[in-house]
Design a protein around this motif. Structure first.
Motif, PDB file in Angstrom:
ATOM      1  N   VAL A 128       0.920  -1.208  -0.027  1.00 49.61           N
ATOM      2  CA  VAL A 128      -0.055  -0.262  -0.109  1.00 49.61           C
ATOM      3  C   VAL A 128       0.919   1.279  -0.094  1.00 49.61           C
ATOM      4  O   VAL A 128       0.402   2.216  -0.634  1.00 49.61           O
ATOM      5  CB  VAL A 128      -1.157   0.050   1.136  1.00 49.61           C
ATOM      6  N   LYS A 129       2.147   1.109   0.598  1.00 51.90           N
ATOM      7  CA  LYS A 129       3.040   2.327   0.577  1.00 51.90           C
ATOM      8  C   LYS A 129       3.376   2.840  -0.803  1.00 51.90           C
ATOM      9  O   LYS A 129       3.415   4.046  -1.064  1.00 51.90           O
ATOM     10  CB  LYS A 129       4.243   2.126   1.440  1.00 51.90           C
ATOM     11  N   GLU A 130       3.389   2.068  -1.466  1.00 54.21           N
ATOM     12  CA  GLU A 130       3.683   2.357  -3.086  1.00 54.21           C
ATOM     13  C   GLU A 130       2.571   3.125  -3.755  1.00 54.21           C
ATOM     14  O   GLU A 130       2.445   3.924  -4.408  1.00 54.21           O
ATOM     15  CB  GLU A 130       4.109   1.000  -3.794  1.00 54.21           C
ATOM     16  N   TYR A 131       1.256   2.588  -3.670  1.00 56.06           N
ATOM     17  CA  TYR A 131       0.097   2.848  -4.156  1.00 56.06           C
ATOM     18  C   TYR A 131      -0.423   4.370  -3.606  1.00 56.06           C
ATOM     19  O   TYR A 131      -0.565   5.134  -4.295  1.00 56.06           O
ATOM     20  CB  TYR A 131      -1.102   1.992  -3.929  1.00 56.06           C
ATOM     21  N   TRP A 132       0.202   4.434  -2.280  1.00 53.86           N
ATOM     22  CA  TRP A 132      -0.151   5.790  -1.696  1.00 53.86           C
ATOM     23  C   TRP A 132       0.746   6.750  -2.161  1.00 53.86           C
ATOM     24  O   TRP A 132       0.521   8.108  -2.218  1.00 53.86           O
ATOM     25  CB  TRP A 132      -0.216   5.691  -0.030  1.00 53.86           C
ATOM     26  N   LEU A 133       2.055   6.320  -2.465  1.00 56.06           N
ATOM     27  CA  LEU A 133       3.151   7.299  -2.843  1.00 56.06           C
ATOM     28  C   LEU A 133       2.500   7.752  -4.141  1.00 56.06           C
ATOM     29  O   LEU A 133       2.634   9.085  -4.380  1.00 56.06           O
ATOM     30  CB  LEU A 133       4.315   6.876  -2.937  1.00 56.06           C
ATOM     31  N   ARG A 134       2.303   6.851  -5.010  1.00 57.62           N
ATOM     32  CA  ARG A 134       1.868   7.165  -6.478  1.00 57.62           C
ATOM     33  C   ARG A 134       0.439   8.140  -6.394  1.00 57.62           C
ATOM     34  O   ARG A 134       0.337   9.016  -7.112  1.00 57.62           O
ATOM     35  CB  ARG A 134       1.502   6.008  -7.152  1.00 57.62           C
ATOM     36  N   SER A 135      -0.322   7.838  -5.410  1.00 57.74           N
ATOM     37  CA  SER A 135      -1.482   8.722  -5.289  1.00 57.74           C
ATOM     38  C   SER A 135      -1.225  10.027  -5.027  1.00 57.74           C
ATOM     39  O   SER A 135      -1.608  11.252  -5.443  1.00 57.74           O
ATOM     40  CB  SER A 135      -2.603   8.250  -4.405  1.00 57.74           C
ATOM     41  N   GLY A 136      -0.284  10.204  -4.115  1.00 57.99           N
ATOM     42  CA  GLY A 136       0.184  11.706  -3.711  1.00 57.99           C
ATOM     43  C   GLY A 136       1.031  12.307  -4.746  1.00 57.99           C
ATOM     44  O   GLY A 136       0.595  13.541  -4.980  1.00 57.99           O
TER      45      GLY A 136
END
Length: 290
Positions: free
Chosen positions: A197-205
């Motif tokens: 999830v940390k990767e997905y949230w980074l991309r979202s940000g």
């Protein structure tokens, strides 16, 4: 002296003759097209042996049409699938997509959505190879939805993530954020996928910042911390926080430092590099954000 016809050409001629013939007293139109379909299939396989892949695709397509006339939908779907593979081998991606679309139509009508999703994913990959990102994005999302219906969540998430990446590449940032958050929410439900999830949230940000919306980036960062308090200890969260601060302060030096520090440990992939350049451009173009 005229050159002799190949085995494939002879079979193709027989198939075309059978398909065009009149039904006899003791046979039906269905029987005629069944026999023609078998001959087209044999011709297609013979063309494959000769490495005449476009001809093979054409023969498989004619087989499919014969199967359709016999109401043999499963066989028609298989024939279109074989045609698509031949066209891909023959470097005709346009015809491959057409054949795959026919396959998908039959599979969805039969309720075989897992297989339809596989074929729609194939279509997405062809569009991607051709540089048609919007259509690739549509196909990935369609495939993801069908995988999701069949409880193939890992496959669905893979397609939705690919769609999100493409949304971002064509500057459809809100759609990208929604897909990344969807995949992250699904991943949080399993200890096996929670780490991602940390990767997905980074991309979202990053998408929010590329969309010149640091307010949403900051708000979402706080939301992600609520969903998983350990997120703020990750390099991804620290990078995102540093970038938000740099963007809001129009600080190109701080922006470059944050990117460099992360890259020295995690390495920035091509997608992140592309989006970071878009974010940097927003700082260059609007220096007076403070």
């Amino acid at each position: 002296m005229a050159p002799s016809k190949s085995e494939a050409r002879i079979l193709l001629q027989k198939a075309e003759k059978k398909a065009a013939s009149s039904a006899g007293w003791f046979s039906s139109a269905t029987t005629k097209f069944e026999e023609a379909g078998d001959l087209f299939q044999q011709a297609a396989n013979a063309f494959k042996l000769e490495k005449s892949f476009v001809d093979a695709g054409d023969a498989f397509s004619k087989e499919a049409e014969c199967r359709e006339k016999c109401k043999e939908n499963n066989d028609a779907a298989n024939a279109w699938w074989n045609a698509s593979k031949a066209y891909k081998q023959g470097d005709r991606p346009d015809l491959a997509v057409e054949a795959l679309s026919q396959t998908v139509t039959y599979l969805t009508k039969a309720g075989r959505f897992r297989q339809a999703a596989d074929r729609e994913k194939d279509i997405a990959q062809i569009h991607l190879q051709r540089g048609d990102l919007p259509r690739a994005c549509e196909s990935y999302e369609r495939a993801g939805e069908w995988y999701q219906q069949e409880d193939a969540n890992a496959m669905a998430n893979g397609c939705f993530k690919d769609a999100a990446d493409l949304h971002a590449q064509i500057d459809q940032f809100p759609q990208a954020i929604a897909r990344y958050e969807q995949v992250a929410d699904q991943s949080l439900q399993s200890n096996l996928t929670k780490y991602s999830v940390k990767e997905y949230w980074l991309r979202s940000g990053l998408c929010a910042l590329a969309n010149t919306d640091s307010v949403t980036a900051k708000r979402n960062l706080q939301k992600y911390e609520t969903l998983d308090p350990s997120f703020m200890t990750t390099r991804e969260a620290k990078l995102l926080a540093a970038l938000i601060e740099a963007v809001e302060g129009s600080d190109l030096e701080a922006f470059a430092t944050a990117c460099r520090d992360y890259d020295q440990v995690m390495r920035l992939d091509n997608w992140k590099t592309t989006i970071l350049l878009k974010i940097k451009k927003t700082i260059d173009e609007e220096p007076g954000l403070t």
